[in-house]
Design a protein around this motif. Structure first.
Motif, PDB file in Angstrom:
ATOM      1  N   TRP A  11     -24.775  -2.468 -24.835  1.00 46.72           N
ATOM      2  CA  TRP A  11     -23.810  -2.149 -24.843  1.00 46.72           C
ATOM      3  C   TRP A  11     -22.752  -1.893 -25.628  1.00 46.72           C
ATOM      4  O   TRP A  11     -21.928  -0.415 -25.247  1.00 46.72           O
ATOM      5  CB  TRP A  11     -23.002  -3.403 -24.834  1.00 46.72           C
ATOM      6  CG  TRP A  11     -21.694  -3.571 -24.542  1.00 46.72           C
ATOM      7  CD1 TRP A  11     -21.022  -2.903 -23.648  1.00 46.72           C
ATOM      8  CD2 TRP A  11     -21.174  -5.186 -24.452  1.00 46.72           C
ATOM      9  NE1 TRP A  11     -19.643  -3.350 -23.870  1.00 46.72           N
ATOM     10  CE2 TRP A  11     -19.657  -4.668 -23.652  1.00 46.72           C
ATOM     11  CE3 TRP A  11     -21.307  -5.840 -25.522  1.00 46.72           C
ATOM     12  CZ2 TRP A  11     -18.572  -5.677 -24.254  1.00 46.72           C
ATOM     13  CZ3 TRP A  11     -20.341  -6.943 -25.141  1.00 46.72           C
ATOM     14  CH2 TRP A  11     -18.817  -6.597 -24.875  1.00 46.72           C
ATOM     15  N   THR A  12     -22.420  -0.674 -26.992  1.00 50.43           N
ATOM     16  CA  THR A  12     -22.113  -0.916 -27.880  1.00 50.43           C
ATOM     17  C   THR A  12     -22.312   0.563 -27.309  1.00 50.43           C
ATOM     18  O   THR A  12     -21.473   1.637 -28.054  1.00 50.43           O
ATOM     19  CB  THR A  12     -22.186  -1.138 -29.299  1.00 50.43           C
ATOM     20  OG1 THR A  12     -22.632  -2.578 -29.197  1.00 50.43           O
ATOM     21  CG2 THR A  12     -21.571  -0.589 -30.643  1.00 50.43           C
ATOM     22  N   GLU A  13     -23.568   0.963 -27.968  1.00 45.48           N
ATOM     23  CA  GLU A  13     -23.680   2.416 -28.027  1.00 45.48           C
ATOM     24  C   GLU A  13     -23.293   3.208 -26.346  1.00 45.48           C
ATOM     25  O   GLU A  13     -22.465   3.953 -26.470  1.00 45.48           O
ATOM     26  CB  GLU A  13     -25.640   3.042 -27.141  1.00 45.48           C
ATOM     27  CG  GLU A  13     -25.446   3.978 -27.601  1.00 45.48           C
ATOM     28  CD  GLU A  13     -25.207   4.529 -29.163  1.00 45.48           C
ATOM     29  OE1 GLU A  13     -24.454   6.163 -28.596  1.00 45.48           O
ATOM     30  OE2 GLU A  13     -25.049   4.731 -29.907  1.00 45.48           O
ATOM     31  N   LEU A  14     -22.534   2.114 -25.208  1.00 47.13           N
ATOM     32  CA  LEU A  14     -22.202   3.355 -24.007  1.00 47.13           C
ATOM     33  C   LEU A  14     -21.313   2.634 -24.427  1.00 47.13           C
ATOM     34  O   LEU A  14     -19.922   3.805 -23.903  1.00 47.13           O
ATOM     35  CB  LEU A  14     -22.179   2.114 -22.442  1.00 47.13           C
ATOM     36  CG  LEU A  14     -24.019   1.963 -22.135  1.00 47.13           C
ATOM     37  CD1 LEU A  14     -24.966   1.344 -21.235  1.00 47.13           C
ATOM     38  CD2 LEU A  14     -24.377   3.642 -21.574  1.00 47.13           C
ATOM     39  N   ALA A  15     -20.684   2.035 -25.294  1.00 47.62           N
ATOM     40  CA  ALA A  15     -19.171   1.609 -25.689  1.00 47.62           C
ATOM     41  C   ALA A  15     -18.239   2.856 -26.516  1.00 47.62           C
ATOM     42  O   ALA A  15     -17.109   3.690 -26.465  1.00 47.62           O
ATOM     43  CB  ALA A  15     -18.860   0.348 -26.114  1.00 47.62           C
ATOM     44  N   ILE A  16     -19.351   3.480 -26.983  1.00 43.95           N
ATOM     45  CA  ILE A  16     -18.787   4.109 -28.218  1.00 43.95           C
ATOM     46  C   ILE A  16     -18.908   5.188 -27.582  1.00 43.95           C
ATOM     47  O   ILE A  16     -18.090   6.179 -27.555  1.00 43.95           O
ATOM     48  CB  ILE A  16     -20.090   4.754 -29.561  1.00 43.95           C
ATOM     49  CG1 ILE A  16     -20.368   3.407 -30.279  1.00 43.95           C
ATOM     50  CG2 ILE A  16     -19.896   5.499 -29.936  1.00 43.95           C
ATOM     51  CD1 ILE A  16     -21.458   2.875 -31.280  1.00 43.95           C
TER      52      ILE A  16
END
Length: 127
Positions: free
Chosen positions: A109-114
């Motif tokens: 999720w964090t990688e997609l958000a970045i």
């Protein structure tokens, strides 16, 4: 607030809750995980460390620093992989795979958000 920061805060709340639970009521959580209560001291210590890491992560997210977010992802993925290896080796019970899945999911999720923040930054609203 960036999408990546939101994901870091949500993960931090999850980690802080789990850490506080382990630090304060380890027997309940150890019983749920079918881990012998002999490890109560270590569970409390791990809970305290998780709580400290959660608070640091939430605090550091205020910098809106993509390098921090990526490093946080690295550490979460490392921890999840370590848990997976412990289960494969028969050292940890299979329920630990749930924790690993949460860590892998949160890191994704964090990688997609970045990536989303890089393509289309969130603009601060003016009231």
């Amino acid at each position: 607030m960036s999408r990546a920061r939101v994901s870091i805060i949500v993960y931090g709340v999850y980690l802080a809750t789990a850490g506080a639970g382990l630090a304060l009521i380890p027997n309940v959580l150890l019983t749920l995980a079918r881990i012998p209560e002999d490890y109560c001291f270590w569970a409390r210590l791990a809970g305290c460390l998780a709580l400290v890491l959660a608070v640091k992560g939430i605090h550091n997210s205020t910098a809106e620093n993509a390098r921090f977010f990526r490093f946080d992802n690295f550490t979460r993925t490392f921890a999840a992989t370590f848990m997976l290896v412990l289960v494969i080796l028969g050292i940890a019970p299979k329920i630990i795979l749930l924790l690993a899945a949460v860590d892998y999911g949160g890191a994704a999720w964090t990688e997609l958000a970045i990536q989303a923040d890089k393509r289309n930054p969130v603009r601060a609203s003016v009231a």
